[in-house]
Write a protein that holds these residues in place. Structure first.
Motif, PDB file in Angstrom:
ATOM      1  N   GLN A 138       0.788  -0.902   0.041  1.00 32.08           N
ATOM      2  CA  GLN A 138       0.163   0.167  -0.617  1.00 32.08           C
ATOM      3  C   GLN A 138       0.657   1.188  -0.135  1.00 32.08           C
ATOM      4  O   GLN A 138      -0.100   2.526  -0.019  1.00 32.08           O
ATOM      5  N   GLY A 139       2.400   1.200   0.403  1.00 31.64           N
ATOM      6  CA  GLY A 139       3.130   2.478   0.257  1.00 31.64           C
ATOM      7  C   GLY A 139       3.158   3.329   1.368  1.00 31.64           C
ATOM      8  O   GLY A 139       3.043   4.321   1.507  1.00 31.64           O
ATOM      9  N   LYS A 140       2.174   2.717   2.714  1.00 35.78           N
ATOM     10  CA  LYS A 140       2.053   3.424   3.649  1.00 35.78           C
ATOM     11  C   LYS A 140       3.774   2.901   4.880  1.00 35.78           C
ATOM     12  O   LYS A 140       3.868   2.249   4.454  1.00 35.78           O
ATOM     13  N   PRO A 141       3.391   3.317   5.256  1.00 31.45           N
ATOM     14  CA  PRO A 141       4.857   3.369   6.560  1.00 31.45           C
ATOM     15  C   PRO A 141       4.180   1.653   7.610  1.00 31.45           C
ATOM     16  O   PRO A 141       2.560   1.662   7.668  1.00 31.45           O
ATOM     17  N   ARG A 142       4.692   1.055   7.557  1.00 35.91           N
ATOM     18  CA  ARG A 142       4.810  -0.407   8.482  1.00 35.91           C
ATOM     19  C   ARG A 142       3.764   0.178   9.825  1.00 35.91           C
ATOM     20  O   ARG A 142       4.800   0.966  11.077  1.00 35.91           O
ATOM     21  N   PRO A 143       3.333  -0.575  10.477  1.00 33.62           N
ATOM     22  CA  PRO A 143       2.101  -0.513  12.028  1.00 33.62           C
ATOM     23  C   PRO A 143       3.111  -1.007  13.074  1.00 33.62           C
ATOM     24  O   PRO A 143       4.756  -1.495  12.906  1.00 33.62           O
ATOM     25  N   GLU A 144       3.638  -0.247  14.153  1.00 32.86           N
ATOM     26  CA  GLU A 144       4.188  -1.681  15.036  1.00 32.86           C
ATOM     27  C   GLU A 144       4.241  -2.815  15.257  1.00 32.86           C
ATOM     28  O   GLU A 144       3.116  -3.459  15.146  1.00 32.86           O
ATOM     29  N   ARG A 145       5.207  -3.738  15.437  1.00 36.45           N
ATOM     30  CA  ARG A 145       5.540  -5.211  15.320  1.00 36.45           C
ATOM     31  C   ARG A 145       4.518  -5.486  16.717  1.00 36.45           C
ATOM     32  O   ARG A 145       4.674  -4.771  17.672  1.00 36.45           O
ATOM     33  N   PRO A 146       3.817  -6.725  16.910  1.00 43.11           N
ATOM     34  CA  PRO A 146       3.935  -7.485  15.283  1.00 43.11           C
ATOM     35  C   PRO A 146       2.425  -7.575  14.967  1.00 43.11           C
ATOM     36  O   PRO A 146       1.613  -6.812  15.603  1.00 43.11           O
ATOM     37  N   TYR A 147       2.370  -7.510  13.974  1.00 43.83           N
ATOM     38  CA  TYR A 147       1.698  -7.560  12.451  1.00 43.83           C
ATOM     39  C   TYR A 147       1.510  -8.336  11.496  1.00 43.83           C
ATOM     40  O   TYR A 147       2.218  -9.126  11.739  1.00 43.83           O
ATOM     41  N   ALA A 148      -0.175  -8.305  10.851  1.00 39.52           N
ATOM     42  CA  ALA A 148       0.077  -9.400   9.788  1.00 39.52           C
ATOM     43  C   ALA A 148      -0.446  -8.701   8.617  1.00 39.52           C
ATOM     44  O   ALA A 148      -0.406  -7.669   8.422  1.00 39.52           O
ATOM     45  N   ASP A 149       0.445  -9.272   7.321  1.00 38.91           N
ATOM     46  CA  ASP A 149      -0.133  -8.464   6.319  1.00 38.91           C
ATOM     47  C   ASP A 149      -1.061  -9.776   5.399  1.00 38.91           C
ATOM     48  O   ASP A 149      -0.338 -11.192   5.460  1.00 38.91           O
ATOM     49  N   ILE A 150      -1.286  -8.859   4.742  1.00 36.63           N
ATOM     50  CA  ILE A 150      -2.187  -9.656   3.450  1.00 36.63           C
ATOM     51  C   ILE A 150      -1.751  -9.690   2.170  1.00 36.63           C
ATOM     52  O   ILE A 150      -1.993  -8.597   1.958  1.00 36.63           O
ATOM     53  N   SER A 151      -1.528 -10.352   1.038  1.00 31.00           N
ATOM     54  CA  SER A 151      -1.777 -10.084  -0.472  1.00 31.00           C
ATOM     55  C   SER A 151      -2.312 -11.265  -1.441  1.00 31.00           C
ATOM     56  O   SER A 151      -2.245 -12.477  -0.498  1.00 31.00           O
ATOM     57  N   ILE A 152      -3.187 -11.304  -2.142  1.00 30.77           N
ATOM     58  CA  ILE A 152      -3.853 -11.522  -2.235  1.00 30.77           C
ATOM     59  C   ILE A 152      -2.410 -12.069  -4.315  1.00 30.77           C
ATOM     60  O   ILE A 152      -2.886 -10.762  -4.943  1.00 30.77           O
ATOM     61  N   ASP A 153      -1.510 -12.610  -4.288  1.00 30.60           N
ATOM     62  CA  ASP A 153      -0.847 -13.003  -4.999  1.00 30.60           C
ATOM     63  C   ASP A 153      -1.342 -13.767  -6.733  1.00 30.60           C
ATOM     64  O   ASP A 153      -0.662 -13.486  -7.611  1.00 30.60           O
ATOM     65  N   SER A 154      -2.716 -14.349  -5.527  1.00 35.10           N
ATOM     66  CA  SER A 154      -2.788 -14.914  -7.462  1.00 35.10           C
ATOM     67  C   SER A 154      -4.116 -15.122  -8.243  1.00 35.10           C
ATOM     68  O   SER A 154      -4.991 -15.491  -6.565  1.00 35.10           O
ATOM     69  N   ILE A 155      -4.916 -14.585  -8.927  1.00 35.80           N
ATOM     70  CA  ILE A 155      -6.690 -15.675  -9.086  1.00 35.80           C
ATOM     71  C   ILE A 155      -6.453 -16.473  -9.876  1.00 35.80           C
ATOM     72  O   ILE A 155      -6.297 -15.896 -11.842  1.00 35.80           O
TER      73      ILE A 155
END
Length: 183
Positions: A33-50
């Motif tokens: 998303q091009g934004k600063p990462r949140p404080e750790r711990p955190y999770a990120d999600i990506s939809i890599d393919s359909i």
């Protein structure tokens, strides 16, 4: 068919449900998303393919001239966790897919859980210190459902003529056929 917004919302809800009671609660983001990462711990999600599974089914045209086209899609989703106990956090998220409440919420959103890969330790050097990271790939199925209006041909009209071998017209006539009356 769920929209991409509905799919992302369901995935976000799944992760947030899984991390309730951990320090990662409220810190789920979507990758790139091009934004600063949140404080750790955190999770990120990506939809890599359909991907499409087999050809789409073209249903018969209805009385309004609409045709539905449906097909099965497989979404490959990558979940990465960051911070202290990233491996445990990723395992907590992965194992939450065995809970009836989680599976039910995903189904209501139009997603069906298919499979998950092993949780991977992807700890990496970040500046001068190691950042604990983990990743898990999950696959979900959903239905693509589209409608297009192709219309109806109600009447076919035209004219015809019969000619002799020398090109002289012997017979000319117009015709009109209502498709409902056609054999």
């Amino acid at each position: 068919m769920p929209t991409m917004t509905q799919i992302k919302s369901a995935l976000w809800d799944w992760i947030e449900t899984a991390v309730v009671g951990t320090d990662a609660a409220g810190r789920t983001i979507f990758d790139s998303q091009g934004k600063p990462r949140p404080e750790r711990p955190y999770a990120d999600i990506s939809i890599d393919s359909i991907a499409s599974i087999g050809p789409d089914e073209r249903r018969p045209i209805d009385d309004d001239g609409d045709r539905r086209i449906t097909g099965t899609r497989i979404a490959r989703v990558m979940v990465q966790t960051y911070g202290t106990d990233a491996l445990q956090l990723a395992e907590t998220i992965r194992s939450s897919l065995m809970l009836k409440a989680v599976l039910s919420a995903l189904r209501i959103a139009g997603l069906v859980f298919l499979a998950t890969e092993n949780v991977q330790d992807i700890t990496a050097l970040l500046d001068t210190d190691y950042e604990e990271r983990a990743a898990v790939e999950v696959r979900f199925a959903f239905v693509s459902d589209q409608t297009e209006n192709v219309g109806w041909i109600e009447t076919v009209e035209g004219e015809y003529s019969y000619e002799k071998p020398d090109g002289t017209v012997v017979l000319e006539d117009d015709f009109s056929v209502d498709i409902e009356d056609a054999p």
